[in-house]
Design a protein around this motif. Structure first.
Motif, short mmCIF file in Angstrom:
data_model
loop_
_atom_site.label_atom_id
_atom_site.label_comp_id
_atom_site.label_asym_id
_atom_site.label_seq_id
_atom_site.Cartn_x
_atom_site.Cartn_y
_atom_site.Cartn_z
N GLU A 182 -3.29 4.96 -0.01
CA GLU A 182 -4.72 4.99 0.33
C GLU A 182 -5.06 6.02 1.39
O GLU A 182 -6.04 6.75 1.29
CB GLU A 182 -5.12 3.60 0.83
CG GLU A 182 -5.99 2.84 -0.16
CD GLU A 182 -6.30 1.46 0.37
OE1 GLU A 182 -5.89 0.50 -0.31
OE2 GLU A 182 -6.91 1.36 1.46
N PHE A 183 -4.20 6.08 2.45
CA PHE A 183 -4.53 6.97 3.57
C PHE A 183 -4.47 8.44 3.18
O PHE A 183 -4.95 9.30 3.90
CB PHE A 183 -3.62 6.68 4.77
CG PHE A 183 -2.15 6.73 4.45
CD1 PHE A 183 -1.48 7.95 4.36
CD2 PHE A 183 -1.42 5.55 4.23
CE1 PHE A 183 -0.13 8.00 4.05
CE2 PHE A 183 -0.06 5.61 3.93
CZ PHE A 183 0.58 6.82 3.83
N ASP A 230 1.86 0.70 6.51
CA ASP A 230 1.18 1.58 5.55
C ASP A 230 2.14 2.60 4.98
O ASP A 230 2.08 2.98 3.82
CB ASP A 230 0.04 2.34 6.24
CG ASP A 230 -1.15 1.44 6.48
OD1 ASP A 230 -1.18 0.34 5.89
OD2 ASP A 230 -2.03 1.82 7.28
N ASP A 248 0.07 6.15 13.89
CA ASP A 248 -0.52 6.15 12.55
C ASP A 248 0.47 6.78 11.58
O ASP A 248 1.56 7.16 11.97
CB ASP A 248 -1.84 6.93 12.55
CG ASP A 248 -1.64 8.33 13.11
OD1 ASP A 248 -0.90 9.12 12.47
OD2 ASP A 248 -2.18 8.66 14.19
N TRP A 249 0.07 6.93 10.30
CA TRP A 249 1.03 7.41 9.30
C TRP A 249 1.53 8.82 9.60
O TRP A 249 2.65 9.16 9.25
CB TRP A 249 0.44 7.33 7.89
CG TRP A 249 -0.72 8.26 7.65
CD1 TRP A 249 -2.04 8.00 7.91
CD2 TRP A 249 -0.67 9.58 7.11
NE1 TRP A 249 -2.81 9.07 7.58
CE2 TRP A 249 -2.00 10.06 7.07
CE3 TRP A 249 0.34 10.41 6.65
CZ2 TRP A 249 -2.33 11.34 6.61
CZ3 TRP A 249 0.01 11.68 6.18
CH2 TRP A 249 -1.31 12.14 6.16
#
Ligand SMILES: [Zn+2]
Length: 761
Positions: A357-358, A450, A467-468
């Motif tokens: 998604e990201f 994620d 974050d990713w």
């Protein structure tokens, strides 16, 4: 001439410097004529001839010199030779007396001994006060003179200085003044044994000699005494000690800056022919290969590419399946030529079965912005992945497998139900069945976050850190400190509190070691400028995200420690398993508490075999009887040599993977007949859907026959096809999680390969 008169005349002929020089000259150079001798001694043949003739007559009368009638040259008698040697001896004695010793220096020159150099070195290297330095240097000189050493080296002088420092109780100075290096004998042994230890390579010999110096440097200079001692006595093990002071263990690349032309693949742009931002799949893969090649010396263990099939998907536009395969084939052959296992560093690709998604709305790079967003490339990414898995499954021209890269197939939720993704997965199972070079990542577990990436040394990073992007790209394991759990159990004598307290102490020590490693890398990257790519600025931060990169704390000997502490086995006792998860849970909690000041992760994987060294130190330290000393369990939470049912292994492994976020592997070593791809698929699906296993792989043993160039499954002593049974049968299996041909096995690999249990699904 009566003998006492002869002696007198010899002695009087030596009372003059010119005559002594004549004897030395002829002894050095052989017979010479009257004029040749005069010239050599810088005398004028006209004005000095008379005086010189007198000198020669005296030497002749003393029976030291004779002239040869036919050639007219002067030569030394036997007596003359003896006397010339005597003069040399006297001169040496005088030189020593005067302190004129010659020294072979470390820069390979020969210079007269100079006491001042000792003073300078003491002040420069160890900040010794001048007065003290003067007195130590004088003492050194006196002692060397007394010894009448003939062959003086800078190293020997240093040893003398160090001995004097020790005698005076000045140990701290000695500590910094010591020399690093290897005994001559050790270097010879390294050269002589190189071809028998592992795959013969000159680079390896050279590397081993350098390793010794840099490892000592780490222990003496970089780490505090407490940490160095803990490593030396075997309480902990510092992985990659040879490169601890130079480079990180891993990196997870982001190939986008390279594809965009924002960073040259080697960091400087000087050592490589540089493409413009590539516009074709060939160009993009060429740039990727440049990146992997030039970074191979900047990591100790492995490099990994994340989102390989997504970031490259825009480049397959307009290409047919066979064209993509052909381009990938060239790329993979190049890659395997470089990463052939000889120098150790390896490569992993993390591939996706869907666009996470990201990434869906992230703009594609590398095609001048004409590529749109990654969300548009779902189908293309799977086409690229299918071609990639197809090519990896093909044997090379001599029927051998392409062992690189290790492929980590990430199974997110959608992949198990969507058609195209299922086809891709099918190809992955086929690759698993054929060569075993694929790993399955269960991305459906919440603790996988994620995004998660694994590297080929099985270190793991996920996006719970920031974050990713910051959490999983352009970061890499700084290094790995392994805690010797059995030692702690031996020291604790069954006392729970002591056990936990000692683990906490060693966690703290490991944190300190890794924090120093981070500081050292900062120096190497930013002030010493040794790792140009890592320093390169990408959108405001350096390519290697140093402060986002994790230090790994791992362990060996979990089942042995628990058995010693409780008398129970983890495989069949809930209490034992409870204690084991408490120990590893403590490590996991500790690493979480240290954040955000430092990113630490706990792992069940060491980066190099450590159990043998640690167990032998347990024996040396008297903690363990030599008889019972087989190496502790490593690379697993249950012993791999004993027949514990696969179901039990699964259950135990499951309990640990979620609390070892820095690395783990459920390595299912299978026996022949090997299950079909459908069986592998069903088993994997069941694990993904019903267990807490985050990473698993299937390992198949096979034998390659150089004689008839064929593969046969399981280990063989004789080729079933041609009957060849010589030493060019090569065995393949995963040792410590990674496929390696038996030509490259060290002692630990061999033991791992041959003693561990195989299962049936
Ligand atoms: Zn054969």
């Amino acid at each position: 001439m009566p003998s006492n008169n002869l002696l007198e005349s010899i002695l009087s002929s030596l009372s003059n410097e010119v005559r002594a020089e004549v004897l030395k000259l002829i002894s050095r150079e052989g017979p010479l004529s009257f004029t040749e001798i005069m010239k050599s001694l810088d005398m004028n043949p006209k004005s000095d001839a008379g005086k010189f003739g007198y000198h020669l007559r005296m030497l002749t009368e003393a029976e030291l010199l004779r002239s040869d009638e036919s050639s007219g040259k002067y030569y030394l008698t036997l007596l003359g030779e003896d006397v010339a040697d005597f003069i040399y001896g006297v001169e040496d004695a005088v030189r020593r007396k005067k302190g004129e010793m010659l020294v072979r220096t470390s820069s390979l020159t020969i210079e007269p001994f100079d006491r001042k150099k000792i003073v300078d070195a003491l002040m420069r290297e160890a900040s010794v006060p001048r007065k003290l330095a003067e007195s130590i240097s004088k003492e050194t000189e006196d002692r060397l003179k007394k010894l009448q050493v003939r062959y003086l080296t800078a190293a020997l002088i240093r040893e003398f200085v160090n001995a004097i420092l020790l005698e005076k109780g000045l140990e701290e100075y000695r500590h910094v003044l010591t020399r690093l290096g290897q005994p001559v004998y050790d270097v010879t042994t390294t050269i002589k044994n190189a071809a028998f230890r592992e795959y013969p390579s000159l680079e390896r010999v050279h590397a081993l000699a350098g390793d010794a110096v840099l490892e000592e440097y780490m222990l003496l200079k970089v780490l505090p005494r407490t940490i160095a001692d803990a490593h030396l006595c075997g309480a902990i093990h510092l992985n990659n000690a040879n490169y601890w002071v130079l480079r990180p263990a891993d990196i997870q690349h982001d190939i986008r800056p390279i594809l965009e032309g924002k960073a040259p693949a080697d960091g400087t742009g000087l050592s490589l022919p540089a493409h413009f931002s590539p516009k074709t799949l060939q160009g993009a893969l060429y740039a990727t290969n440049c990146l992997l090649n030039s970074t191979s010396i900047c990591v100790s263990n492995s490099q990994s590419l994340g989102f390989f099939n997504i970031f490259l998907a825009p480049y397959i536009k307009g290409l047919k399946g066979n064209e993509i395969r052909s381009i990938l084939r060239d790329f993979l052959y190049d890659l395997n030529a470089k990463f052939n296992g000889i120098l150790g560093s390896t490569v992993a690709f993390n591939v996706e079965l869907e666009i996470p998604e990201f990434l869906e709305n992230v703009k594609c790079v590398g095609l001048d912005g004409a590529g749109g967003i990654y969300g548009d490339y779902y189908e293309a990414s799977l086409r690229l992945l299918e071609a990639f898995l197809d090519v990896l499954k093909e044997p090379d021209g001599a029927s051998k497998p392409l062992l690189n890269p290790a492929v980590f197939v990430k199974i997110r939720k959608k992949a198990l139900v969507t058609g195209t993704a299922k086809d891709c997965l099918k190809k992955a199972y086929r690759l698993a069945e054929k060569w075993g070079t694929v790993y399955f990542v269960n991305h459906t577990l919440p603790w996988q976050q994620d995004n998660v990436f694994y590297n080929s040394d099985l270190s793991r990073v996920d996006s719970s850190w920031k974050d990713w992007e910051s959490g999983t790209l352009r970061v890499g394991a700084l290094d790995n400190v392994t805690i010797n759990l059995p030692r702690i159990a031996y020291e604790s004598n069954g006392d729970d509190d002591r056990l936990m307290e000692r683990i906490r102490e060693l966690l703290e020590l490991s944190r300190e070691a890794l924090s120093i490693k981070r500081q050292i890398l900062e120096e190497r990257i930013f002030s010493d400028k040794l790792l140009p790519l890592y320093r390169e600025s990408i959108d405001g931060s350096s390519y290697f995200r140093l402060t986002d990169s994790p230090g790994i704390i791992s362990y060996v000997g979990l089942p042995e420690a628990v058995r010693h502490h409780t008398g129970l086995d983890m495989a069949d006792s809930e209490d034992a398993l409870k204690l084991a998860t408490k120990i590893v849970g403590l490590m996991d909690n500790y690493t979480a508490q240290v954040a955000p000041s430092m990113r630490l992760l706990s792992s069940s994987i060491t980066f190099e075999p450590a159990a043998r060294r640690l167990t032998s130190l347990d024996v040396a330290g008297g903690f363990l009887k030599p008889k019972s000393a087989s190496g502790s369990t490593e690379h697993s939470n249950l012993p791999l040599t004993t027949a514990i049912p696969l179901k039990t292994r699964l259950k135990v492994e499951e309990a640990f993977q979620q609390i070892t976020k820095g690395g783990h592997l459920f390595d299912i070593r299978l026996d022949e007949p090997f299950p079909t791809e459908d069986v592998l698929a069903n088993y994997t699906k069941r694990i993904v859907e019903t267990t807490g296993i985050g990473l698993l792989t299937f390992t198949r043993d096979y034998t390659y026959c150089w004689h008839c160039k064929s593969i046969s499954y399981r280990f063989r002593a004789k080729c079933p096809r041609c009957g060849y049974d010589g030493n060019r049968l090569v065995l393949y299996t995963k040792t410590f999680g990674k496929y390696k041909p038996s030509k490259m096995w060290g002692i630990d690999d061999r033991e791992f390969a041959t003693t561990h249990q195989r299962f049936k699904l």
